[in-house]
Structures are given as C-alpha cells and as structure tokens.
Design a protein around this motif. Structure first.
Motif, PDB file in Angstrom:
ATOM      1  N   ASP A  70      68.345 -11.659  12.518  1.00 30.23           N
ATOM      2  CA  ASP A  70      69.018 -12.410  11.455  1.00 30.23           C
ATOM      3  C   ASP A  70      68.578 -13.860  11.408  1.00 30.23           C
ATOM      4  O   ASP A  70      69.365 -14.771  11.582  1.00 30.23           O
ATOM      5  N   GLY A  71      67.312 -14.069  11.147  1.00 32.65           N
ATOM      6  CA  GLY A  71      66.758 -15.417  11.056  1.00 32.65           C
ATOM      7  C   GLY A  71      65.281 -15.337  11.367  1.00 32.65           C
ATOM      8  O   GLY A  71      64.804 -14.345  11.923  1.00 32.65           O
ATOM      9  N   VAL A  72      64.570 -16.416  11.011  1.00 41.09           N
ATOM     10  CA  VAL A  72      63.121 -16.415  11.204  1.00 41.09           C
ATOM     11  C   VAL A  72      62.750 -16.236  12.683  1.00 41.09           C
ATOM     12  O   VAL A  72      61.792 -15.540  13.020  1.00 41.09           O
ATOM     13  N   ILE A  73      63.533 -16.862  13.569  1.00 36.11           N
ATOM     14  CA  ILE A  73      63.245 -16.717  15.005  1.00 36.11           C
ATOM     15  C   ILE A  73      64.519 -16.305  15.743  1.00 36.11           C
ATOM     16  O   ILE A  73      64.817 -16.820  16.828  1.00 36.11           O
ATOM     17  N   ASP A  74      65.245 -15.341  15.160  1.00 34.80           N
ATOM     18  CA  ASP A  74      66.529 -14.938  15.734  1.00 34.80           C
ATOM     19  C   ASP A  74      66.593 -13.470  16.073  1.00 34.80           C
ATOM     20  O   ASP A  74      65.986 -12.634  15.410  1.00 34.80           O
ATOM     21  N   MET A  75      67.396 -13.175  17.088  1.00 31.79           N
ATOM     22  CA  MET A  75      67.696 -11.798  17.433  1.00 31.79           C
ATOM     23  C   MET A  75      69.124 -11.794  17.968  1.00 31.79           C
ATOM     24  O   MET A  75      69.489 -12.653  18.775  1.00 31.79           O
ATOM     25  N   VAL A  79      58.314 -20.899   2.803  1.00 31.13           N
ATOM     26  CA  VAL A  79      58.306 -22.261   3.372  1.00 31.13           C
ATOM     27  C   VAL A  79      56.917 -22.620   3.903  1.00 31.13           C
ATOM     28  O   VAL A  79      56.433 -23.741   3.691  1.00 31.13           O
ATOM     29  N   MET A  80      56.257 -21.676   4.578  1.00 25.85           N
ATOM     30  CA  MET A  80      54.921 -21.966   5.117  1.00 25.85           C
ATOM     31  C   MET A  80      53.912 -22.198   3.984  1.00 25.85           C
ATOM     32  O   MET A  80      53.017 -23.032   4.106  1.00 25.85           O
ATOM     33  N   PHE A 111      54.175 -27.996  10.747  1.00 26.87           N
ATOM     34  CA  PHE A 111      54.548 -26.647  11.192  1.00 26.87           C
ATOM     35  C   PHE A 111      55.954 -26.646  11.803  1.00 26.87           C
ATOM     36  O   PHE A 111      56.783 -25.794  11.456  1.00 26.87           O
ATOM     37  N   ILE A 112      56.221 -27.596  12.687  1.00 26.90           N
ATOM     38  CA  ILE A 112      57.538 -27.642  13.352  1.00 26.90           C
ATOM     39  C   ILE A 112      58.638 -27.812  12.295  1.00 26.90           C
ATOM     40  O   ILE A 112      59.654 -27.108  12.310  1.00 26.90           O
ATOM     41  N   THR A 113      58.407 -28.730  11.358  1.00 22.84           N
ATOM     42  CA  THR A 113      59.390 -28.943  10.284  1.00 22.84           C
ATOM     43  C   THR A 113      59.582 -27.662   9.476  1.00 22.84           C
ATOM     44  O   THR A 113      60.722 -27.278   9.171  1.00 22.84           O
ATOM     45  N   ALA A 114      58.470 -27.007   9.158  1.00 22.46           N
ATOM     46  CA  ALA A 114      58.540 -25.792   8.332  1.00 22.46           C
ATOM     47  C   ALA A 114      59.326 -24.679   9.040  1.00 22.46           C
ATOM     48  O   ALA A 114      60.094 -23.967   8.389  1.00 22.46           O
ATOM     49  N   VAL A 115      59.143 -24.546  10.350  1.00 20.01           N
ATOM     50  CA  VAL A 115      59.872 -23.497  11.088  1.00 20.01           C
ATOM     51  C   VAL A 115      61.379 -23.767  11.004  1.00 20.01           C
ATOM     52  O   VAL A 115      62.164 -22.852  10.724  1.00 20.01           O
ATOM     53  N   VAL A 142      62.980 -25.546   8.711  1.00 22.38           N
ATOM     54  CA  VAL A 142      63.433 -25.360   7.329  1.00 22.38           C
ATOM     55  C   VAL A 142      63.544 -23.863   7.008  1.00 22.38           C
ATOM     56  O   VAL A 142      64.539 -23.411   6.416  1.00 22.38           O
ATOM     57  N   ALA A 143      62.542 -23.092   7.438  1.00 25.69           N
ATOM     58  CA  ALA A 143      62.559 -21.639   7.176  1.00 25.69           C
ATOM     59  C   ALA A 143      63.756 -20.985   7.862  1.00 25.69           C
ATOM     60  O   ALA A 143      64.404 -20.100   7.289  1.00 25.69           O
TER      61      ALA A 143
END
Lengths: 87, 193
Positions: free
Chosen positions: B45-50, B75-76, B171-175, B177-178
């Motif tokens: 449930d998220g770009v870098i979530d589990m 976003v990327m 990249f860090i900002t985009a992650v 924001v995404a």
C-alpha cells in the motif's frame, strides 16, 4: 591507435608531418587532428557502428545486447565530448 | 568479474533491459505479488510500503499495486522532465515497474509466515516476537525496500541519462512525492469502493 594527447603535458597533439608511402614525399605543417580522432578508441568504435547501423540506436542496442536508453546515453556522452573538443 | 555481473543483474539490469521488455517482466512480478500477497495477507500500500492485512481480496491487492505503479511512473516521468532533455516515457514505465520486483520476495516469505491474530497484537504488540517467521519477514523488509529503491534510482538514471547531484536530489524528492501521492490516492480511491 593514433596518439592524440602529449604524454608529457597532456596537451592536445597536432599533426606535423604526413608521408606518401608511394613516392616518399613528406608534407609538413601544423594541422589540427580531426575531432573524431580525439575521441577514445572505444567511442570511435561506437561512432563507426552507429554509422554502419544507419544511425539506428535500436539496432545498435540489439547488437550490443544493451538497452535502448543505455545506448542513447553512450551517444549523448560522445556528443558532449565532441562539443567540448570543438570549444 | 562474475560478482560485477551479479551486482549489475541485481541492482542495475536496466543497462540491458528497459522499455516494453522491462515493463512486461515487471508486470509478471506485479501479478505474482498481487496473487501471492493476497493469500499471504500482505498488501503493498504505497510506492515503498508493505503491510500485513488480514482478509484482503485480489481486487483490493491489485488496485493498491496499480496505484503504486501509476504514482511512481507519473512522478518519475515529471521529475525526469525537470532534469533531462529527451527520454522515452516507456523507459520510465518499464524500469519503474521492474523496480518493484524485489517486493515479491516479501510476498513469498509472507506466504510461509505464521501471522499472529491482530486482536492479540493490539492487546500486546510484543506477541509478534513470538513468531520467528514474522520477525524474519519484518527484518527482511528493510533490505528489500533498499534494494527496490536502488533499482528505482538506477532505472531513473538510465532512462533519463541524468547524473550528478541534480539526479540524486531529484530522485529522492520524487520518491517522497510518489509515496505521498500513492497514499493519498489509496485513501480516496479505496474510500469510494
């Protein structure tokens, strides 16, 4: 591989003399090296392949077994090197 | 030489695979994540979530995954427009989709993990420590997330051709924001379903 930089001070070399192997005539002067000759050998090979593939990055990518953006980035690197030489 | 090839395969396969090919392979991983994750009670449930969620459905899992991918790619792509000249949307689409592949590992491990009852966990959170497989899953999630971020970074770098500090900061900002956009979308879309 044609030497393009001075081994002593790393300045760009120029062509001083050219010789005809047939009649042994020598032409001397101070000529600039062609811009493409200033590129490292690996980049010259890339340019050669690029031309032989009719400028198709897709074909280059498939032959080099690399992805399209990787090959495009390699070309962009060469373009920026050529631009810096021309300056 | 072999270790260099392995590290390139694991962290930057995009020098060899990008575009539609990466997207196709990425979709296979996403499909497996959706199916295995549903039966393992794991949602992404998220770009870098589990997270662990009991009684999830296939539809729910796939909606979450779709939101993740769409947020990340969008976003990327926009971030790429800021720092790079010409690049192909399909390369961002492919590399970002494939970047999610490591999360499949969590779905697989989660499938074999004994999940404690959530009502018991709410009463006593330390009960989670009584399940070694769950502890292993939680510990594994950190390197998997880092692995996925490394893939995203290299995918973004290869796709846009950007480099230097500008690339790293963007990249860090985009992650971030995404991740925020995916969380907001998940909140609003799932509320309507």
């Amino acid at each position: 591989m044609l030497p393009t930089y001075c081994p002593g001070c790393h300045a760009q070399l120029k062509v001083k003399c050219m010789k005809c192997e047939s009649c042994q005539t020598e032409v001397t002067g101070l000529y600039d090296l062609p811009v493409l000759a200033l590129l490292p050998e690996v980049d010259q090979q890339f340019v050669l392949r690029f031309v032989k593939n009719s400028g198709s990055l897709k074909e280059m990518a498939s032959k080099l077994k690399l992805s399209y953006p990787t090959v495009r980035n390699m070309l962009n690197e060469i373009i920026s090197k050529l631009n810096s030489y021309e300056k | 030489m072999k270790s260099k090839n392995l590290s390139e395969f694991l962290f930057n396969p995009f020098t060899r695979i990008a575009g539609w090919q990466a997207f196709g392979i990425g979709l296979i991983f996403i499909a497996l994540m959706g199916v295995i994750g549903t039966y393992a009670n794991i949602i992404f449930d998220g770009v870098i979530d589990m997270h662990i969620e009991h009684e999830t459905t296939l539809t729910h899992s796939f909606i979450l995954l779709a939101i993740d991918i769409i947020s990340l790619v969008f976003v990327m792509f926009v971030a790429g427009l800021f720092i790079a000249g010409k690049f192909r949307f399909v390369d961002i689409l492919g590399t970002m989709t494939l970047s999610k592949a490591p999360f499949l590992l969590l779905a697989i491990v989660g499938f074999f993990t004994k999940m404690p009852d959530m009502s018991d966990v709410l009463k006593d959170p330390f009960i989670m420590l009584s399940s070694p497989s769950l502890v292993f899953l939680l510990l594994l999630s950190l390197p998997v997330i880092l692995w996925s971020i490394a893939l995203m970074y290299n995918g973004f770098k290869v796709s846009t051709g950007a480099k230097g500090t500008k690339l790293t900061i963007t990249f860090i900002t985009a992650v971030f924001v995404a991740e925020i956009i995916s969380k907001v979308l998940i909140h609003f879309i799932l509320k309507r379903l």
